[in-house]
Structures are given as C-alpha cells and as structure tokens.
Design a protein around this motif. Structure first.
Motif, short mmCIF file in Angstrom:
data_model
loop_
_atom_site.label_atom_id
_atom_site.label_comp_id
_atom_site.label_asym_id
_atom_site.label_seq_id
_atom_site.Cartn_x
_atom_site.Cartn_y
_atom_site.Cartn_z
N SER A 136 48.42 -147.23 -11.52
CA SER A 136 48.74 -148.40 -10.51
C SER A 136 49.54 -148.31 -9.47
O SER A 136 49.41 -149.25 -8.66
N ALA A 137 50.52 -147.62 -9.62
CA ALA A 137 51.56 -147.64 -8.55
C ALA A 137 50.90 -147.34 -7.20
O ALA A 137 51.27 -147.60 -6.23
N ALA A 146 46.26 -148.25 3.16
CA ALA A 146 45.29 -147.84 2.44
C ALA A 146 44.77 -146.34 2.68
O ALA A 146 43.96 -145.89 1.73
N ASP A 147 45.21 -145.65 3.62
CA ASP A 147 45.13 -144.29 3.92
C ASP A 147 45.91 -143.29 3.25
O ASP A 147 45.90 -142.32 3.05
N PHE A 148 46.93 -143.89 2.51
CA PHE A 148 47.89 -143.03 1.90
C PHE A 148 47.26 -142.28 0.70
O PHE A 148 46.49 -143.13 -0.14
N ASN A 149 47.58 -141.24 0.50
CA ASN A 149 46.78 -140.33 -0.57
C ASN A 149 47.40 -140.61 -1.80
O ASN A 149 48.52 -140.45 -2.17
N MET A 150 46.31 -140.91 -2.75
CA MET A 150 46.73 -141.47 -4.07
C MET A 150 47.56 -140.26 -4.94
O MET A 150 48.11 -140.30 -5.68
N GLY A 151 46.78 -139.14 -4.66
CA GLY A 151 47.29 -138.01 -5.63
C GLY A 151 48.84 -137.58 -5.30
O GLY A 151 49.47 -137.26 -5.83
N ILE A 152 49.18 -137.76 -4.03
CA ILE A 152 50.66 -137.50 -3.73
C ILE A 152 51.45 -138.53 -4.22
O ILE A 152 52.50 -138.07 -4.83
N ILE A 156 54.39 -137.53 -7.35
CA ILE A 156 55.92 -137.78 -6.79
C ILE A 156 56.50 -138.62 -8.16
O ILE A 156 57.39 -138.40 -8.64
N PHE A 157 55.68 -139.79 -8.54
CA PHE A 157 56.34 -140.47 -9.67
C PHE A 157 56.18 -139.89 -10.94
O PHE A 157 56.96 -140.23 -11.63
N TRP A 158 55.31 -139.03 -11.05
CA TRP A 158 55.45 -138.26 -12.19
C TRP A 158 56.49 -137.41 -12.46
O TRP A 158 57.03 -137.31 -13.56
N VAL A 159 56.88 -136.58 -11.22
CA VAL A 159 57.72 -135.83 -11.54
C VAL A 159 59.28 -136.74 -11.65
O VAL A 159 60.11 -136.20 -12.59
#
Length: 527
Positions: A136-137, A146-152, A156-159
């Motif tokens: 969701s974040a 919209a082009d920002f990479n979802m995986g990145i 980041i937030f997981w870490v």
C-alpha cells in the motif's frame, strides 16, 4: 489506595503512579520482555493498528452501500460489540498481563487447541498484513510519481520497519505514538472541516441534513426496497467490523506495560472511546456533506483519489487537500506496518510460552526484544514482492483472504475466554470484586460479544449466496475453514482436553502489590 469508582462501565482501583525509572522486566515463563510501554503508548499502538487505509478509503464505499443513517447505525452497532471485547479483555489483562494475551487466555481458560488455532490464525493475519502495508505504501507513493519502482519502495520500508522492531520497546512505542498522532490529527481536522462545510462554508452553501432527505437515510444494495436497505446495513456492519479491528492490540501490549494494573484499564477505556468518537464522528459528518449516490464513492483506487475526505473537499472547492490526504495515507500505512510486526511477534511469544510454537521464539535479547519472533514475522513482509507480477499478485490476494476474519475470530475467543476466566475464578474461590478492574453486566456482555462475533464471521461472505461463485465462496470463508482445521487438527493430534476450571492457571504472569511475580502455588494476601 483510592476507593473504587464507576467509570465508563468499569471499576478501577487506584495504584501508585508510574515510575520514571528503568523499565522493569516482565517475566512470562522464560520470557523476559521489558515493561517499557506507558498508557499512552498502549493507546497509540491500538489506534495505529485500527485507523488505517481501510477507514480512510473504505468509508466512502460504506456510505454508498447503506446511506448516511444506515452507515452510522452499522458503525455504532459494531462499536457495542467492540465494547464487549474490550471490557472482557480489560479484566483479564489487568489481572494477568501476558504478552500476546489474546491466544494465551484461550489456552489457559478454555481449550489449548482453541488457543493454538486462534494464535496462529491471528499471527498470520498480522504477518501478511505487514506485506499488505508495504504494498500500500508503494501504491500511495506512486500517486505522486507513477514511474517510481514499487520494488524499491517495498525494500526500503521493509528494512526500516523491521529494524525499528529490533529497538527497545519504549523507542518503538514513541515512534508509533507520533505516527498515529498524525492520523488522529487528520481525522479531528476533517471533523472540524465537515462541521464548517455542513454549516455553509464551501461552494455548495449550507448543507445541514440535505443529503439525509435526498437521496435519503438508507441506500439500497444488491436488492430493492426494505431488503436492499437491510442488505446495505449488514454489508457495512461487516465492513465496520474489519475497520475496528486492531483496537484489541491494547491486550497484546499488556505484557510490556508499566504498572499494568493502572495503565491497562485506562488505556482500554481511552482507546475505545477515542476510536468510537473518531470513527462515528467522521461517518456522521461524511453523510452530511457527501451524498450517498456520488459515483466517486465506489472508486477502487488505493490512493487519495478514492478517499471520501478528498471527495468532500473537492465538492467544497478545496483543491489542495488531495496531496495532504495522500501524505496522511502514507503515514497511516507506515504506522500500520510498525504495529503489524510488533503485534505478530508478541503473539508468537505467547504461543511459544504456552508450548504451541518452537521454544526459540520466546527467547529475548538483553534489551527484552524477542528477536526470533520479530525476524519470523518480518520475513513474511517479503511476500509483498509477489505483487510485482500479476501471477504473484493473485497468490498474494488469496493469502490476504486468510487473514480477513482472523480479527473477528480473536474477538469472539476473547469474550469466550473471559467466560472461562469467570468460571475458573468462581471454582477457585476468587471474588471479582477485588480485581484491579471490574466491568459491568458480566457475563452477559461477554455472551453478547461471542454471539455477534460468530454471527458476523459466519455471514461476512453473504453476498456470494446472492450471486454464487465458488471462487468467491472460498475467498470469503477460507479463514474460517483454516481456523476449524487448526482447532480440530490440534485436538486430534494432541488429544487436549477442555480446561478444568479448578485447574485453570490463575497465577503465572500475575504480580502482587509489591511488583513481584507470583509463582505456581503462591497467593498474595490481597489481589
């Protein structure tokens, strides 16, 4: 000691003020958690786990389904169910403040197999919701780019939030308090804005109860006439049940609360009334300033464009609000992610302490952090990466469906555990009159909670019976199926008997007036 006094349906005995010294250890079996959470920390952990994107975005669909009065009545009714859960939890959590108490109480006072099933289902709910919060974040940030990479974003937030949960619990509590405060401020701000808009501020002029008259008090959903209005009410009632879930996290954190006899009852009351005022106040004003037939209410977007707060602001001519609401939504999901790992890890601690999970999961480091439980719960957040592909996204949605009813199952088992708790106290000659916190109308309040939690859990997928689809049936009821499999499977394998009230454990994890933990076979002179 101060005299006992009634206060919002409960009785509380005065306790010494919280100490400002180093947090004391909270021994739970071999677990050495630290009692570093104050009452305000407990409040905001519960509020942070409750007020999420589901409320900010889902309240619009609720208004569309049931209409202004139908929606309001649904949220009020579920509030009474939540009250029964909170006061039942309050009596047990002040008497025996145990980490991950929700499953531990079921194990001690009703049935070990029930505690096993509830605990693992509830843990999975929070673990998979952590992955959902991370996803969701990413969606919210893509509102700006919209082009920002979802995986990145997920990485980041997981870490960050995994690392936060390895910090001392007091630091975690402070961070959660500030994150949750932003959500509370936003809702309070919207309530003020809604009152102004209803009173005439905005391009639509004075609204008052205009939309209660046209399009009307109730909306029709999936049917026409009175049946359609009732279906709309019940659909929102189910939605409200999911929206309120998280308030019970006060009990999860009780095992790490400073002076739990004083902080836990106060936190439970404050959390309940705070959430009720924020939720009901927002729903009431939303029904006044947005018509239930506004087509934008049924948007399935996951960012600010779907928020009824933004829809209301747009109708009023306030164009700056979408970016602000989107920022608040980001704060909401990050706060939820923070709570997800904390609550899930403490449930694992409780399961391990009751012998229903590997013993290593209850081990703590020198700072009182259950590192293995935190690591296992956080690892499930990596499932968020499934959403980077369409096939993985479908698998993730099925996992998410399992967690859907876990909160209702936990609510119902908490009320049932309290009934077992009362039975055990009576059998062992302990009077409720001397408990640190006593709620009114028990055990009727608890029975009320058991009945309606079961009813809502069984009917939450009712729409599939109106328009049948086998895949939708399993999506709606897979969590209940898994719960039954866990409960019956554990009972068949381990042959656990239901708890004898004369043998129920009313000592382990309890503290006397001097702050010393009681051991099996001990009883303090006073409760």
């Amino acid at each position: 000691m101060m005299e006992k006094h009634p206060d919002h349906g409960g009785i509380e005995k005065g306790e010494p003020a919280e100490s400002a010294s180093t947090p004391e250890s909270a021994g739970v079996g071999n677990v050495e958690l630290q009692r570093g959470l104050s009452g305000r920390h407990l409040n905001f952990i519960a509020i942070g786990g409750t007020i999420g994107t589901g409320f900010f975005l889902g309240s619009g669909a609720a208004l569309s389904k049931a209409g202004p009065l139908g929606c309001l009545l649904s949220y009020l009714f579920v509030g009474t169910i939540l009250w029964s859960v909170m006061v039942s939890l309050g009596e047990m959590a002040t008497y025996i403040p145990t980490a991950g108490a929700l499953s531990a109480y079921a194990t001690r006072y009703l049935d070990p197999s029930l505690g096993f099933a509830v605990g693992w289902l509830y843990w999975f709910s929070w673990a998979i919701t952590y992955a959902l919060s991370l996803t969701s974040a990413g969606l919210i940030i893509q509102y700006w780019n919209a082009d920002f990479n979802m995986g990145i974003i997920i990485a980041i937030f997981w870490v960050v939030f995994t690392a936060v949960n390895f910090l001392p619990v007091r630091i975690y509590g402070e961070l959660e308090m500030w994150l949750s405060s932003l959500k509370v401020i936003t809702i309070v701000g919207f309530i003020i804005f809604g009152m102004c808009m209803a009173g005439g501020v905005g391009k639509e002029g004075r609204l008052g109860f205009t939309y209660w008259r046209d399009p009307g008090l109730f909306a029709e959903y999936m049917a026409t006439g009175a049946v359609g209005k009732f279906v709309g009410f019940w659909a929102v009632l189910i939605q409200a049940s999911f929206a309120y879930q998280g308030a019970e996290l006060v009990g999860v954190g009780a095992g790490e609360a400073c002076n739990p006899r004083k902080t836990v009852p106060r936190a439970i009351k404050t959390t309940f009334w705070g959430i009720m005022i924020l939720f009901v106040g927002t729903i009431f004003l939303l029904g006044m300033i947005v018509p239930s037939n506004d087509p934008n209410l049924m948007s399935d977007a996951s960012n600010a464009s779907a928020s009824p707060l933004v829809i209301a602001a747009t109708r009023a001519g306030v164009n700056i609000l979408p970016d602000i609401i989107n920022a608040v939504l980001l704060t909401a999901v990050l706060s939820a992610a923070n709570s997800n790992v904390y609550s899930g890890s403490r449930i694992l601690v409780a399961l391990a302490d009751e012998g229903q999970a590997p013993a290593i999961l209850k081990k703590t480091d020198a700072r009182g952090i259950p590192t293995y439980s935190v690591a296992l719960t956080a690892a499930f957040g990596l499932l968020a990466f499934l959403n980077l592909s369409s096939e993985g996204g479908r698998a993730f949605n099925w996992l998410l469906n399992i967690s859907g009813v876990a909160g209702l199952v936990t609510w119902g088992s908490t009320c049932a555990s309290f009934i077992g708790f009362m039975r055990a106290m009576k059998a062992q000659g302990i009077s409720r009159e001397h408990l640190p916190y006593v709620s009114l109308w028990q055990p009727y309040t608890a029975w009320y909670g058991v009945f309606f939690c079961a009813l809502v859990a069984l009917t939450q997928g009712f729409t599939v019976f109106i328009s049948w689809a086998t895949s939708d049936f399993f999506a709606a009821y897979i969590s209940l199926i898994l719960f039954v499999v866990l409960w019956v499977g554990h009972k068949l394998v381990f042959r656990e008997k239901f708890v004898d009230p004369y043998m129920a454990d009313l000592v382990r994890g309890r503290y006397n007036e001097e702050g010393d933990e009681l051991r099996p076979g001990e009883r303090s002179e006073r409760l």
